[in-house]
Design a protein around this motif. Structure first.
Motif, PDB file in Angstrom:
ATOM      1  N   ASN A 273      -0.524  -1.187  35.396  1.00 14.24           N
ATOM      2  CA  ASN A 273      -0.416  -2.030  34.209  1.00 14.24           C
ATOM      3  C   ASN A 273       0.900  -1.741  33.508  1.00 14.24           C
ATOM      4  O   ASN A 273       1.261  -0.574  33.315  1.00 14.24           O
ATOM      5  CB  ASN A 273      -1.577  -1.761  33.251  1.00 14.24           C
TER       6      ASN A 273
ATOM      7  N   LYS B 137       8.097 -10.023  28.577  1.00 11.06           N
ATOM      8  CA  LYS B 137       6.777 -10.520  28.938  1.00 11.06           C
ATOM      9  C   LYS B 137       5.767  -9.384  28.870  1.00 11.06           C
ATOM     10  O   LYS B 137       6.099  -8.227  29.101  1.00 11.06           O
ATOM     11  CB  LYS B 137       6.801 -11.115  30.345  1.00 11.06           C
ATOM     12  N   THR B 138       4.537  -9.740  28.560  1.00 11.30           N
ATOM     13  CA  THR B 138       3.466  -8.750  28.512  1.00 11.30           C
ATOM     14  C   THR B 138       2.367  -9.139  29.479  1.00 11.30           C
ATOM     15  O   THR B 138       2.406 -10.202  30.098  1.00 11.30           O
ATOM     16  CB  THR B 138       2.883  -8.649  27.084  1.00 11.30           C
ATOM     17  N   ASN B 139       1.376  -8.269  29.615  1.00 11.81           N
ATOM     18  CA  ASN B 139       0.237  -8.485  30.518  1.00 11.81           C
ATOM     19  C   ASN B 139       0.653  -8.626  31.978  1.00 11.81           C
ATOM     20  O   ASN B 139       0.021  -9.348  32.741  1.00 11.81           O
ATOM     21  CB  ASN B 139      -0.588  -9.707  30.092  1.00 11.81           C
ATOM     22  N   LEU B 140       1.707  -7.944  32.345  1.00 12.06           N
ATOM     23  CA  LEU B 140       2.153  -7.965  33.738  1.00 12.06           C
ATOM     24  C   LEU B 140       1.710  -6.682  34.432  1.00 12.06           C
ATOM     25  O   LEU B 140       1.414  -5.676  33.789  1.00 12.06           O
ATOM     26  CB  LEU B 140       3.672  -8.075  33.812  1.00 12.06           C
ATOM     27  N   LYS B 141       1.674  -6.742  35.750  1.00 16.93           N
ATOM     28  CA  LYS B 141       1.383  -5.568  36.560  1.00 16.93           C
ATOM     29  C   LYS B 141       2.490  -5.389  37.595  1.00 16.93           C
ATOM     30  O   LYS B 141       3.110  -6.363  38.023  1.00 16.93           O
ATOM     31  CB  LYS B 141       0.046  -5.717  37.285  1.00 16.93           C
TER      32      LYS B 141
ATOM     33  N   VAL C 185       6.362  -7.662  40.475  1.00 17.59           N
ATOM     34  CA  VAL C 185       5.925  -7.668  39.084  1.00 17.59           C
ATOM     35  C   VAL C 185       5.397  -9.066  38.782  1.00 17.59           C
ATOM     36  O   VAL C 185       6.130 -10.044  38.880  1.00 17.59           O
ATOM     37  CB  VAL C 185       7.074  -7.299  38.120  1.00 17.59           C
ATOM     38  N   THR C 186       4.112  -9.144  38.451  1.00 14.04           N
ATOM     39  CA  THR C 186       3.471 -10.439  38.216  1.00 14.04           C
ATOM     40  C   THR C 186       2.145 -10.236  37.486  1.00 14.04           C
ATOM     41  O   THR C 186       1.642  -9.111  37.411  1.00 14.04           O
ATOM     42  CB  THR C 186       3.216 -11.190  39.544  1.00 14.04           C
ATOM     43  N   HIS C 187       1.592 -11.297  36.982  1.00 12.72           N
ATOM     44  CA  HIS C 187       0.232 -11.269  36.451  1.00 12.72           C
ATOM     45  C   HIS C 187      -0.730 -11.957  37.428  1.00 12.72           C
ATOM     46  O   HIS C 187      -1.920 -12.026  37.195  1.00 12.72           O
ATOM     47  CB  HIS C 187       0.164 -11.955  35.070  1.00 12.72           C
ATOM     48  N   GLU C 188      -0.216 -12.438  38.557  1.00 14.80           N
ATOM     49  CA  GLU C 188      -1.003 -13.205  39.523  1.00 14.80           C
ATOM     50  C   GLU C 188      -1.532 -12.314  40.659  1.00 14.80           C
ATOM     51  O   GLU C 188      -1.078 -12.377  41.789  1.00 14.80           O
ATOM     52  CB  GLU C 188      -0.156 -14.334  40.095  1.00 14.80           C
ATOM     53  N   GLU C 189      -2.527 -11.492  40.327  1.00 12.17           N
ATOM     54  CA  GLU C 189      -3.092 -10.588  41.334  1.00 12.17           C
ATOM     55  C   GLU C 189      -3.700 -11.358  42.506  1.00 12.17           C
ATOM     56  O   GLU C 189      -3.658 -10.894  43.652  1.00 12.17           O
ATOM     57  CB  GLU C 189      -4.134  -9.659  40.715  1.00 12.17           C
TER      58      GLU C 189
ATOM     59  N   THR D  59       5.216  -3.812  28.883  1.00 13.02           N
ATOM     60  CA  THR D  59       6.167  -4.919  28.776  1.00 13.02           C
ATOM     61  C   THR D  59       7.091  -4.902  29.985  1.00 13.02           C
ATOM     62  O   THR D  59       7.229  -3.889  30.652  1.00 13.02           O
ATOM     63  CB  THR D  59       7.036  -4.818  27.506  1.00 13.02           C
TER      64      THR D  59
END
Length: 95
Positions: A89, A2-6, A60-64, A92
């Motif tokens: 950021n 997955k990409t665009n994760l933090k 680890v998520t993209h849902e800040e 991957t």
């Protein structure tokens, strides 16, 4: 992959009244409301020169937005003055 994760890290101090680390079950129950998976580490933090038993929560998520909601809930339920949030950021991540 997955990409665009933090990677988010939340630093949660001790109970201000008892000076003891909060019960891990309590922290997990609050985290479970927002995330399927996370990591909790028992740590020793320092605030104003004093050591305190604390927790480090890693997510680890993209849902800040969900992380911010969890942080607010932790502050309110645990009656914390503040909780430090750090975000990294990730190029991957593979689960």
């Amino acid at each position: 992959m997955k990409t665009n994760l933090k990677l988010f890290k939340l630093y949660v101090g001790h109970d201000n009244k008892t000076k003891a680390r909060f019960k891990e079950d309590l922290i997990c129950n609050l985290c479970d409301r927002f995330f399927k998976g996370y990591t909790i580490l028992k740590t020793n933090g320092y605030y104003l020169g004093n050591a305190e038993e604390s927790f480090l929560i890693e997510i680890v998520t993209h849902e800040e937005n969900q992380v911010n909601k969890l942080k607010s809930l932790l502050i309110n339920k645990l009656q914390q003055e503040s909780i430090l949030k750090i975000a990294y950021n990730l190029d991957t991540a593979e689960f």
